[in-house]
Design a protein around this motif. Sequence first.
Motif, mmCIF file in Angstrom:
data_model
loop_
_atom_site.group_PDB
_atom_site.id
_atom_site.type_symbol
_atom_site.label_atom_id
_atom_site.label_comp_id
_atom_site.label_asym_id
_atom_site.label_seq_id
_atom_site.Cartn_x
_atom_site.Cartn_y
_atom_site.Cartn_z
ATOM 1 N N LYS A 130 0.848 -1.207 0.000
ATOM 2 C CA LYS A 130 0.000 0.000 0.000
ATOM 3 C C LYS A 130 0.883 1.257 0.000
ATOM 4 C CE LYS A 130 -3.711 0.071 2.793
ATOM 5 N NZ LYS A 130 -4.633 -0.270 3.911
ATOM 6 N N GLN A 131 1.920 1.234 0.821
ATOM 7 C CA GLN A 131 2.820 2.382 0.934
ATOM 8 C C GLN A 131 3.509 2.668 -0.405
ATOM 9 O OE1 GLN A 131 2.741 4.417 3.550
ATOM 10 N NE2 GLN A 131 4.025 5.710 2.268
ATOM 11 N N LYS A 132 3.975 1.594 -1.053
ATOM 12 C CA LYS A 132 4.671 1.757 -2.343
ATOM 13 C C LYS A 132 3.716 2.298 -3.412
ATOM 14 C CE LYS A 132 8.210 -1.775 -1.631
ATOM 15 N NZ LYS A 132 8.452 -3.206 -1.763
ATOM 16 N N ILE A 133 2.453 1.809 -3.403
ATOM 17 C CA ILE A 133 1.460 2.282 -4.383
ATOM 18 C C ILE A 133 1.173 3.762 -4.151
ATOM 19 C CG2 ILE A 133 -0.953 2.054 -5.154
ATOM 20 C CD1 ILE A 133 -0.649 -1.003 -4.670
ATOM 21 N N LYS A 134 1.037 4.168 -2.871
ATOM 22 C CA LYS A 134 0.792 5.593 -2.554
ATOM 23 C C LYS A 134 1.960 6.458 -3.010
ATOM 24 C CE LYS A 134 -2.036 4.820 1.548
ATOM 25 N NZ LYS A 134 -2.021 4.862 3.021
ATOM 26 N N GLU A 135 3.190 5.973 -2.767
ATOM 27 C CA GLU A 135 4.377 6.742 -3.182
ATOM 28 C C GLU A 135 4.416 6.921 -4.694
ATOM 29 O OE1 GLU A 135 7.702 4.581 -1.528
ATOM 30 O OE2 GLU A 135 7.045 5.011 0.539
ATOM 31 N N ALA A 195 -4.174 9.781 -2.971
ATOM 32 C CA ALA A 195 -5.596 9.781 -3.355
ATOM 33 C C ALA A 195 -6.090 8.436 -3.882
ATOM 34 C CB ALA A 195 -5.855 10.871 -4.390
ATOM 35 N N VAL A 196 -5.153 7.514 -4.236
ATOM 36 C CA VAL A 196 -5.622 6.211 -4.743
ATOM 37 C C VAL A 196 -6.170 5.335 -3.606
ATOM 38 C CG1 VAL A 196 -4.223 6.177 -6.844
ATOM 39 C CG2 VAL A 196 -3.317 5.161 -4.754
ATOM 40 N N TYR A 197 -6.000 5.801 -2.366
ATOM 41 C CA TYR A 197 -6.628 5.129 -1.218
ATOM 42 C C TYR A 197 -7.527 6.123 -0.509
ATOM 43 C CZ TYR A 197 -3.622 1.034 -1.630
ATOM 44 O OH TYR A 197 -3.027 -0.116 -2.086
ATOM 45 N N SER A 198 -8.720 5.654 -0.122
ATOM 46 C CA SER A 198 -9.559 6.498 0.736
ATOM 47 C C SER A 198 -10.067 5.623 1.874
ATOM 48 C CB SER A 198 -10.708 7.133 -0.048
ATOM 49 O OG SER A 198 -11.438 6.159 -0.740
ATOM 50 N N ASN A 199 -9.914 6.121 3.097
ATOM 51 C CA ASN A 199 -10.244 5.359 4.309
ATOM 52 C C ASN A 199 -9.524 4.011 4.338
ATOM 53 O OD1 ASN A 199 -12.017 7.421 5.132
ATOM 54 N ND2 ASN A 199 -13.662 6.542 3.885
ATOM 55 N N ASN A 223 -8.931 2.816 -4.051
ATOM 56 C CA ASN A 223 -9.940 3.371 -4.954
ATOM 57 C C ASN A 223 -9.602 2.816 -6.349
ATOM 58 O OD1 ASN A 223 -11.416 4.929 -6.770
ATOM 59 N ND2 ASN A 223 -11.341 6.734 -5.469
ATOM 60 N N LYS A 224 -10.199 1.660 -6.671
ATOM 61 C CA LYS A 224 -9.846 0.934 -7.902
ATOM 62 C C LYS A 224 -10.074 1.771 -9.159
ATOM 63 C CE LYS A 224 -12.206 -2.765 -6.634
ATOM 64 N NZ LYS A 224 -12.776 -4.051 -6.342
ATOM 65 N N LYS A 225 -11.181 2.497 -9.172
ATOM 66 C CA LYS A 225 -11.517 3.307 -10.348
ATOM 67 C C LYS A 225 -10.428 4.358 -10.572
ATOM 68 C CE LYS A 225 -14.697 5.653 -13.118
ATOM 69 N NZ LYS A 225 -13.689 6.010 -14.106
ATOM 70 N N GLN A 226 -10.031 5.036 -9.506
ATOM 71 C CA GLN A 226 -9.016 6.086 -9.615
ATOM 72 C C GLN A 226 -7.681 5.519 -10.122
ATOM 73 O OE1 GLN A 226 -9.225 9.084 -6.871
ATOM 74 N NE2 GLN A 226 -7.507 10.141 -7.774
ATOM 75 N N LEU A 227 -7.287 4.368 -9.548
ATOM 76 C CA LEU A 227 -6.026 3.739 -9.961
ATOM 77 C C LEU A 227 -6.115 3.271 -11.422
ATOM 78 C CD1 LEU A 227 -3.168 2.924 -9.093
ATOM 79 C CD2 LEU A 227 -4.095 0.723 -8.370
ATOM 80 N N ALA A 228 -7.248 2.677 -11.787
ATOM 81 C CA ALA A 228 -7.444 2.203 -13.171
ATOM 82 C C ALA A 228 -7.351 3.369 -14.158
ATOM 83 C CB ALA A 228 -8.784 1.497 -13.298
ATOM 84 N N ASP A 229 -7.959 4.511 -13.793
ATOM 85 C CA ASP A 229 -7.912 5.686 -14.672
ATOM 86 C C ASP A 229 -6.469 6.137 -14.905
ATOM 87 O OD1 ASP A 229 -10.643 5.648 -14.878
ATOM 88 O OD2 ASP A 229 -10.989 7.279 -13.458
ATOM 89 N N ILE A 230 -5.631 5.989 -13.878
ATOM 90 C CA ILE A 230 -4.218 6.397 -13.997
ATOM 91 C C ILE A 230 -3.447 5.417 -14.878
ATOM 92 C CG2 ILE A 230 -2.036 6.721 -12.739
ATOM 93 C CD1 ILE A 230 -3.743 7.596 -10.288
ATOM 94 N N VAL A 231 -3.587 4.112 -14.600
ATOM 95 C CA VAL A 231 -2.684 3.138 -15.244
ATOM 96 C C VAL A 231 -3.137 2.642 -16.621
ATOM 97 C CG1 VAL A 231 -1.721 2.373 -13.048
ATOM 98 C CG2 VAL A 231 -3.601 1.066 -14.083
ATOM 99 N N ASN A 275 -4.418 4.071 -19.166
ATOM 100 C CA ASN A 275 -4.164 4.903 -20.337
ATOM 101 C C ASN A 275 -2.677 5.224 -20.479
ATOM 102 O OD1 ASN A 275 -6.936 5.035 -20.954
ATOM 103 N ND2 ASN A 275 -7.191 6.475 -19.279
ATOM 104 N N ASP A 276 -1.863 4.614 -19.637
ATOM 105 C CA ASP A 276 -0.432 4.908 -19.644
ATOM 106 C C ASP A 276 0.366 3.613 -19.427
ATOM 107 O OD1 ASP A 276 2.199 5.662 -19.017
ATOM 108 O OD2 ASP A 276 1.542 7.536 -18.086
ATOM 109 N N PRO A 277 0.873 3.032 -20.522
ATOM 110 C CA PRO A 277 1.587 1.743 -20.413
ATOM 111 C C PRO A 277 2.727 1.756 -19.390
ATOM 112 C CG PRO A 277 1.289 2.357 -22.721
ATOM 113 C CD PRO A 277 0.822 3.519 -21.896
ATOM 114 N N GLU A 278 3.435 2.872 -19.270
ATOM 115 C CA GLU A 278 4.547 2.946 -18.315
ATOM 116 C C GLU A 278 4.048 2.851 -16.874
ATOM 117 O OE1 GLU A 278 7.227 6.238 -18.968
ATOM 118 O OE2 GLU A 278 7.582 5.593 -21.043
ATOM 119 N N LYS A 279 2.910 3.513 -16.609
ATOM 120 C CA LYS A 279 2.346 3.475 -15.248
ATOM 121 C C LYS A 279 1.799 2.081 -14.929
ATOM 122 C CE LYS A 279 1.728 8.262 -14.166
ATOM 123 N NZ LYS A 279 1.224 9.421 -14.878
ATOM 124 N N LEU A 280 1.228 1.415 -15.942
ATOM 125 C CA LEU A 280 0.726 0.052 -15.748
ATOM 126 C C LEU A 280 1.899 -0.889 -15.439
ATOM 127 C CD1 LEU A 280 -1.626 -1.949 -15.751
ATOM 128 C CD2 LEU A 280 -1.317 -2.208 -18.213
#
Length: 197
Positions: A46-51, A56-60, A64-72, A74-79
């Motif tokens: 979790k810590q590495k994903i936040k870094e 914002a990809v975690y709430s409580n 937040n799967k939707k938020q993370l999916a939106d990031i990765v 559309n961007d092969p490098e981020k995936l």
Amino acid sequence: MLRIGITGGIGSGKSTAAKVFEVLGIPVYNADDAAKRLMNEDEGLKQKIKEQFGEAVYSNGRLNKKQLADIVFNDPEKLTALNSLVHPVTLMDAEKWMQRQSSAYALKEAALIFESGAQEQLDYVIGVAAPAPLRIQRTMQRDQVSREEVLARMEKQMDEAVKIKLCDFVINNDEQQMLLPQILELHDKLLSLAKNK
């Protein structure tokens, strides 16, 4: 005990095949489910994903799967970056799970067996194959998505013909050949291989 992978492209029916093995009493480790669980439960991950992707990809404390999916997606490098964080943790989790099993063989169901290097921990890999038009139709129905969305996902995966060539056994899930007889025959073969190991 034999460690067996089961893989296939999107819509190939690998989950359906894995469920049949489960009915036959074979334990199945689902790598996708495990990865989702670990992204919520493994504090180091979790810590590495936040870094990498922001708090914002975690709430409580939950991903937040939707938020993370939106990031990765559309961007092969981020995936690739996300996979490089999640795969090692999932591989370790799968290894611990395998060590707890006592059946003749156990299955690891994963879309990305070869892409993640998981085949190194496995004795054999089963590929579930189906023609592309059928895979597209199945995925559109299952996920309620457009043909374009399915094609975009398929483009991100290893070519199915390449993947199937890397497998030790192949189950054809093309709706022309019956699935159950193929699985029963393979089950007997795996039990026999496990006995002679």
